[in-house]
Design a protein around this motif. Sequence first.
Motif, PDB file in Angstrom:
ATOM      1  N   LEU A  98       0.853  -1.194   0.000  1.00 52.93           N
ATOM      2  CA  LEU A  98       0.000   0.000   0.000  1.00 52.93           C
ATOM      3  C   LEU A  98       0.884   1.238   0.000  1.00 52.93           C
ATOM      4  O   LEU A  98       1.724   1.408   0.886  1.00 52.93           O
ATOM      5  N   ALA A  99       0.716   2.083  -1.004  1.00 51.51           N
ATOM      6  CA  ALA A  99       1.412   3.372  -1.056  1.00 51.51           C
ATOM      7  C   ALA A  99       0.435   4.429  -0.569  1.00 51.51           C
ATOM      8  O   ALA A  99      -0.739   4.419  -0.950  1.00 51.51           O
ATOM      9  N   ILE A 100       0.908   5.339   0.279  1.00 49.76           N
ATOM     10  CA  ILE A 100       0.038   6.359   0.864  1.00 49.76           C
ATOM     11  C   ILE A 100       0.415   7.732   0.331  1.00 49.76           C
ATOM     12  O   ILE A 100       1.569   8.144   0.414  1.00 49.76           O
ATOM     13  N   VAL A 101      -0.587   8.439  -0.217  1.00 45.27           N
ATOM     14  CA  VAL A 101      -0.439   9.841  -0.605  1.00 45.27           C
ATOM     15  C   VAL A 101      -1.401  10.613   0.280  1.00 45.27           C
ATOM     16  O   VAL A 101      -2.616  10.579   0.066  1.00 45.27           O
ATOM     17  N   PRO A 102      -0.893  11.305   1.331  1.00 41.91           N
ATOM     18  CA  PRO A 102      -1.770  11.999   2.269  1.00 41.91           C
ATOM     19  C   PRO A 102      -2.563  13.120   1.596  1.00 41.91           C
ATOM     20  O   PRO A 102      -1.989  13.993   0.968  1.00 41.91           O
ATOM     21  N   ALA A 143      -0.562   8.937   8.170  1.00 42.80           N
ATOM     22  CA  ALA A 143       0.600   9.339   7.373  1.00 42.80           C
ATOM     23  C   ALA A 143       1.625  10.075   8.241  1.00 42.80           C
ATOM     24  O   ALA A 143       2.828   9.838   8.126  1.00 42.80           O
ATOM     25  N   ARG A 144       1.157  10.946   9.113  1.00 43.26           N
ATOM     26  CA  ARG A 144       2.089  11.658   9.994  1.00 43.26           C
ATOM     27  C   ARG A 144       2.796  10.698  10.937  1.00 43.26           C
ATOM     28  O   ARG A 144       3.997  10.815  11.171  1.00 43.26           O
ATOM     29  N   ALA A 145       2.054   9.738  11.492  1.00 47.43           N
ATOM     30  CA  ALA A 145       2.658   8.763  12.401  1.00 47.43           C
ATOM     31  C   ALA A 145       3.716   7.918  11.685  1.00 47.43           C
ATOM     32  O   ALA A 145       4.712   7.531  12.295  1.00 47.43           O
ATOM     33  N   LEU A 146       3.511   7.670  10.400  1.00 51.07           N
ATOM     34  CA  LEU A 146       4.463   6.884   9.614  1.00 51.07           C
ATOM     35  C   LEU A 146       5.515   7.757   8.931  1.00 51.07           C
ATOM     36  O   LEU A 146       6.344   7.263   8.171  1.00 51.07           O
ATOM     37  N   ARG A 147       5.432   9.073   9.158  1.00 45.39           N
ATOM     38  CA  ARG A 147       6.367  10.055   8.579  1.00 45.39           C
ATOM     39  C   ARG A 147       6.328  10.071   7.052  1.00 45.39           C
ATOM     40  O   ARG A 147       7.352  10.207   6.390  1.00 45.39           O
ATOM     41  N   VAL A 148       5.123   9.937   6.515  1.00 46.51           N
ATOM     42  CA  VAL A 148       4.928  10.043   5.073  1.00 46.51           C
ATOM     43  C   VAL A 148       4.783  11.529   4.749  1.00 46.51           C
ATOM     44  O   VAL A 148       3.969  12.212   5.363  1.00 46.51           O
ATOM     45  N   PRO A 149       5.562  12.055   3.804  1.00 46.67           N
ATOM     46  CA  PRO A 149       5.447  13.473   3.466  1.00 46.67           C
ATOM     47  C   PRO A 149       4.042  13.828   2.990  1.00 46.67           C
ATOM     48  O   PRO A 149       3.429  13.061   2.255  1.00 46.67           O
ATOM     49  N   ALA A 150       3.543  14.973   3.408  1.00 43.73           N
ATOM     50  CA  ALA A 150       2.184  15.397   3.070  1.00 43.73           C
ATOM     51  C   ALA A 150       2.144  16.111   1.723  1.00 43.73           C
ATOM     52  O   ALA A 150       3.125  16.684   1.275  1.00 43.73           O
ATOM     53  N   GLY A 151       0.982  16.066   1.111  1.00 42.20           N
ATOM     54  CA  GLY A 151       0.739  16.788  -0.130  1.00 42.20           C
ATOM     55  C   GLY A 151       0.687  15.854  -1.322  1.00 42.20           C
ATOM     56  O   GLY A 151       1.343  14.823  -1.355  1.00 42.20           O
ATOM     57  N   LEU A 152      -0.129  16.225  -2.292  1.00 42.33           N
ATOM     58  CA  LEU A 152      -0.307  15.381  -3.464  1.00 42.33           C
ATOM     59  C   LEU A 152       0.965  15.240  -4.295  1.00 42.33           C
ATOM     60  O   LEU A 152       1.155  14.254  -4.983  1.00 42.33           O
ATOM     61  N   CYS A 204       6.503  12.750  -5.506  1.00 42.84           N
ATOM     62  CA  CYS A 204       7.417  13.161  -6.574  1.00 42.84           C
ATOM     63  C   CYS A 204       8.718  13.726  -6.003  1.00 42.84           C
ATOM     64  O   CYS A 204       9.730  13.789  -6.702  1.00 42.84           O
ATOM     65  N   ASN A 205       8.689  14.153  -4.745  1.00 42.65           N
ATOM     66  CA  ASN A 205       9.863  14.756  -4.119  1.00 42.65           C
ATOM     67  C   ASN A 205      10.693  13.768  -3.316  1.00 42.65           C
ATOM     68  O   ASN A 205      11.704  14.148  -2.730  1.00 42.65           O
ATOM     69  N   LEU A 206      10.268  12.510  -3.265  1.00 43.92           N
ATOM     70  CA  LEU A 206      11.040  11.500  -2.544  1.00 43.92           C
ATOM     71  C   LEU A 206      12.252  11.102  -3.370  1.00 43.92           C
ATOM     72  O   LEU A 206      12.210  11.104  -4.597  1.00 43.92           O
ATOM     73  N   PRO A 207      13.354  10.747  -2.696  1.00 42.44           N
ATOM     74  CA  PRO A 207      14.526  10.293  -3.458  1.00 42.44           C
ATOM     75  C   PRO A 207      14.208   8.988  -4.177  1.00 42.44           C
ATOM     76  O   PRO A 207      13.382   8.211  -3.709  1.00 42.44           O
ATOM     77  N   PRO A 208      14.857   8.759  -5.321  1.00 41.53           N
ATOM     78  CA  PRO A 208      14.592   7.520  -6.044  1.00 41.53           C
ATOM     79  C   PRO A 208      15.043   6.307  -5.230  1.00 41.53           C
ATOM     80  O   PRO A 208      15.932   6.412  -4.400  1.00 41.53           O
TER      81      PRO A 208
END
Length: 93
Positions: A45-49, A57-66, A70-74
């Motif tokens: 499961l990929a999460i886009v907050p 998402a915050r608890a898992l430290r997933v960056p926010a915003g649609l 795209c801003n995550l390192p490859p």
Amino acid sequence: MSSTRPGSAAALTAVENGAQLVICVGGHGTVRACAEALAGTSVPLAIVPAGSANLTARALRVPAGLDAPCNLPPGPCSLFIAVFFLAGRVPLR
């Protein structure tokens, strides 16, 4: 497993049709619904907050915003989470 929750129904349909990844765009309620549907499968499961609070998402430290994915390192960015059911639901709050 059947569900009337939109996130669960969409995730289940994706898995039944051979999806190798489910991308969840929404808040913690949608994330929980998708997690419930995917529990016990090998489908990640990929999460886009995109909710108002994005608690999971915050608890898992997933960056926010649609545009955040795209801003995550490859490269791979995975977390394995033990999932359990309490009263028939995944308690992700």
